[in-house]
Design a protein around this motif. Sequence first.
Motif, PDB file in Angstrom:
ATOM      1  N   THR A  18       0.796  -1.223   0.000  1.00  0.00           N
ATOM      2  CA  THR A  18       0.000   0.000   0.000  1.00  0.00           C
ATOM      3  C   THR A  18       0.830   1.276   0.000  1.00  0.00           C
ATOM      4  OG1 THR A  18      -0.178  -0.059   2.420  1.00  0.00           O
ATOM      5  CG2 THR A  18      -1.964  -1.096   1.153  1.00  0.00           C
ATOM      6  N   GLN A  19       2.092   1.182   0.372  1.00  0.00           N
ATOM      7  CA  GLN A  19       2.963   2.359   0.352  1.00  0.00           C
ATOM      8  C   GLN A  19       3.808   2.316  -0.915  1.00  0.00           C
ATOM      9  OE1 GLN A  19       5.362   2.490   3.892  1.00  0.00           O
ATOM     10  NE2 GLN A  19       3.609   2.250   5.245  1.00  0.00           N
ATOM     11  N   TYR A  20       4.365   3.415  -1.273  1.00  0.00           N
ATOM     12  CA  TYR A  20       5.208   3.511  -2.465  1.00  0.00           C
ATOM     13  C   TYR A  20       6.668   3.292  -2.056  1.00  0.00           C
ATOM     14  CZ  TYR A  20       6.041   5.240  -7.257  1.00  0.00           C
ATOM     15  OH  TYR A  20       6.387   5.375  -8.585  1.00  0.00           O
ATOM     16  N   THR A  21       6.919   2.136  -1.376  1.00  0.00           N
ATOM     17  CA  THR A  21       8.236   1.806  -0.846  1.00  0.00           C
ATOM     18  C   THR A  21       8.558   0.354  -1.136  1.00  0.00           C
ATOM     19  OG1 THR A  21       7.288   1.232   1.310  1.00  0.00           O
ATOM     20  CG2 THR A  21       8.071   3.495   1.033  1.00  0.00           C
ATOM     21  N   PHE A  22       9.840   0.003  -0.996  1.00  0.00           N
ATOM     22  CA  PHE A  22      10.246  -1.392  -1.155  1.00  0.00           C
ATOM     23  C   PHE A  22      11.455  -1.660  -0.276  1.00  0.00           C
ATOM     24  CE2 PHE A  22      12.959   0.733  -4.203  1.00  0.00           C
ATOM     25  CZ  PHE A  22      14.098  -0.052  -4.360  1.00  0.00           C
ATOM     26  N   ALA A  23      11.817  -2.941  -0.141  1.00  0.00           N
ATOM     27  CA  ALA A  23      12.979  -3.338   0.648  1.00  0.00           C
ATOM     28  C   ALA A  23      13.809  -4.325  -0.146  1.00  0.00           C
ATOM     29  CB  ALA A  23      12.543  -3.961   1.975  1.00  0.00           C
ATOM     30  N   SER A  24      15.101  -4.309   0.133  1.00  0.00           N
ATOM     31  CA  SER A  24      16.041  -5.239  -0.479  1.00  0.00           C
ATOM     32  C   SER A  24      16.752  -6.001   0.633  1.00  0.00           C
ATOM     33  CB  SER A  24      17.052  -4.477  -1.338  1.00  0.00           C
ATOM     34  OG  SER A  24      17.701  -3.476  -0.574  1.00  0.00           O
TER      35      SER A  24
ATOM     36  N   ASP B 240      12.569   7.195  -7.145  1.00  0.00           N
ATOM     37  CA  ASP B 240      14.001   7.332  -7.409  1.00  0.00           C
ATOM     38  C   ASP B 240      14.882   6.486  -6.504  1.00  0.00           C
ATOM     39  OD1 ASP B 240      13.583   9.181  -9.495  1.00  0.00           O
ATOM     40  OD2 ASP B 240      13.301  10.775  -8.013  1.00  0.00           O
ATOM     41  N   GLY B 241      14.286   5.644  -5.653  1.00  0.00           N
ATOM     42  CA  GLY B 241      15.087   4.791  -4.786  1.00  0.00           C
ATOM     43  C   GLY B 241      15.778   5.550  -3.671  1.00  0.00           C
ATOM     44  N   ASN B 242      15.094   6.552  -3.122  1.00  0.00           N
ATOM     45  CA  ASN B 242      15.664   7.282  -1.985  1.00  0.00           C
ATOM     46  C   ASN B 242      15.757   6.353  -0.778  1.00  0.00           C
ATOM     47  OD1 ASN B 242      15.709   9.576  -3.575  1.00  0.00           O
ATOM     48  ND2 ASN B 242      13.705  10.246  -2.863  1.00  0.00           N
ATOM     49  N   PHE B 243      16.921   6.331  -0.126  1.00  0.00           N
ATOM     50  CA  PHE B 243      17.164   5.456   1.015  1.00  0.00           C
ATOM     51  C   PHE B 243      16.342   5.912   2.214  1.00  0.00           C
ATOM     52  CE2 PHE B 243      19.645   4.563   4.886  1.00  0.00           C
ATOM     53  CZ  PHE B 243      19.684   3.177   4.823  1.00  0.00           C
ATOM     54  N   ILE B 244      15.699   4.943   2.896  1.00  0.00           N
ATOM     55  CA  ILE B 244      14.909   5.254   4.094  1.00  0.00           C
ATOM     56  C   ILE B 244      15.659   4.821   5.350  1.00  0.00           C
ATOM     57  CG2 ILE B 244      12.767   4.829   5.350  1.00  0.00           C
ATOM     58  CD1 ILE B 244      11.428   4.343   2.592  1.00  0.00           C
ATOM     59  N   GLN B 245      15.975   3.502   5.453  1.00  0.00           N
ATOM     60  CA  GLN B 245      16.646   3.009   6.660  1.00  0.00           C
ATOM     61  C   GLN B 245      17.222   1.623   6.439  1.00  0.00           C
ATOM     62  OE1 GLN B 245      14.053   2.339  10.043  1.00  0.00           O
ATOM     63  NE2 GLN B 245      12.456   1.434   8.782  1.00  0.00           N
ATOM     64  N   ASN B 246      18.181   1.263   7.314  1.00  0.00           N
ATOM     65  CA  ASN B 246      18.697  -0.098   7.404  1.00  0.00           C
ATOM     66  C   ASN B 246      17.898  -0.852   8.450  1.00  0.00           C
ATOM     67  OD1 ASN B 246      20.927  -0.124   5.604  1.00  0.00           O
ATOM     68  ND2 ASN B 246      22.119   1.048   7.086  1.00  0.00           N
TER      69      ASN B 246
END
Length: 185
Positions: free
Chosen positions: A78-84, A97-103
């Motif tokens: 539901t959010q416009y985010t992803f994790a690797s 644009d793949g702005n970093f959020i957190q580790n």
Amino acid sequence: FGRDAVARVWDMRTKANIMTLGGHTNTIAAVRCQAVEPQIMTGSHDTTIRLWDLKAGKTHVTLTNHKKSVRALTLHPTQYTFASAAPDNIKQWKFPDGNFIQNISGHNSILNAIAVNSDGVCVSGADNGSMQWFDWRTGYNFQRDQAPVQPGSLDSEAGIFALTFDKSESRLISCEGDKTIKIYR
């Protein structure tokens, strides 16, 4: 996606390869698609993540923050985010644009799989069969577990290779090295 370090876009009707996305320098281990831009994300053993511009047929942005192989990607529903996920840690990113959020740290093994549901429950699975649950927003690791191996299997077959939530998002489905598919509630 595969060992030739390219992602291929196929026409399902004609079975024709309509686009080849090159740029990675090692095996592509993860691919995810979404309806909005960027439509395709790939993670590779070359330690990078690429967000692809399908209209132009080239990389929109390359993310180089990981220091080890990127083996899994997951998109928040539901959010416009992803994790690797990589052996060094899990990283969260914001589209487009793949702005970093957190580790997100906690695993001390090779991560092969990661999944998240709309309640913000993120689960990672590793080569050694360990599973860890995180809060998507804060990164807090609130649960750890070890996948049980099927009777007659070796402990070395405990690896988790894929994770996904079902449509109800209340059950987690895993594919594991002991040749089982397990469902967790």
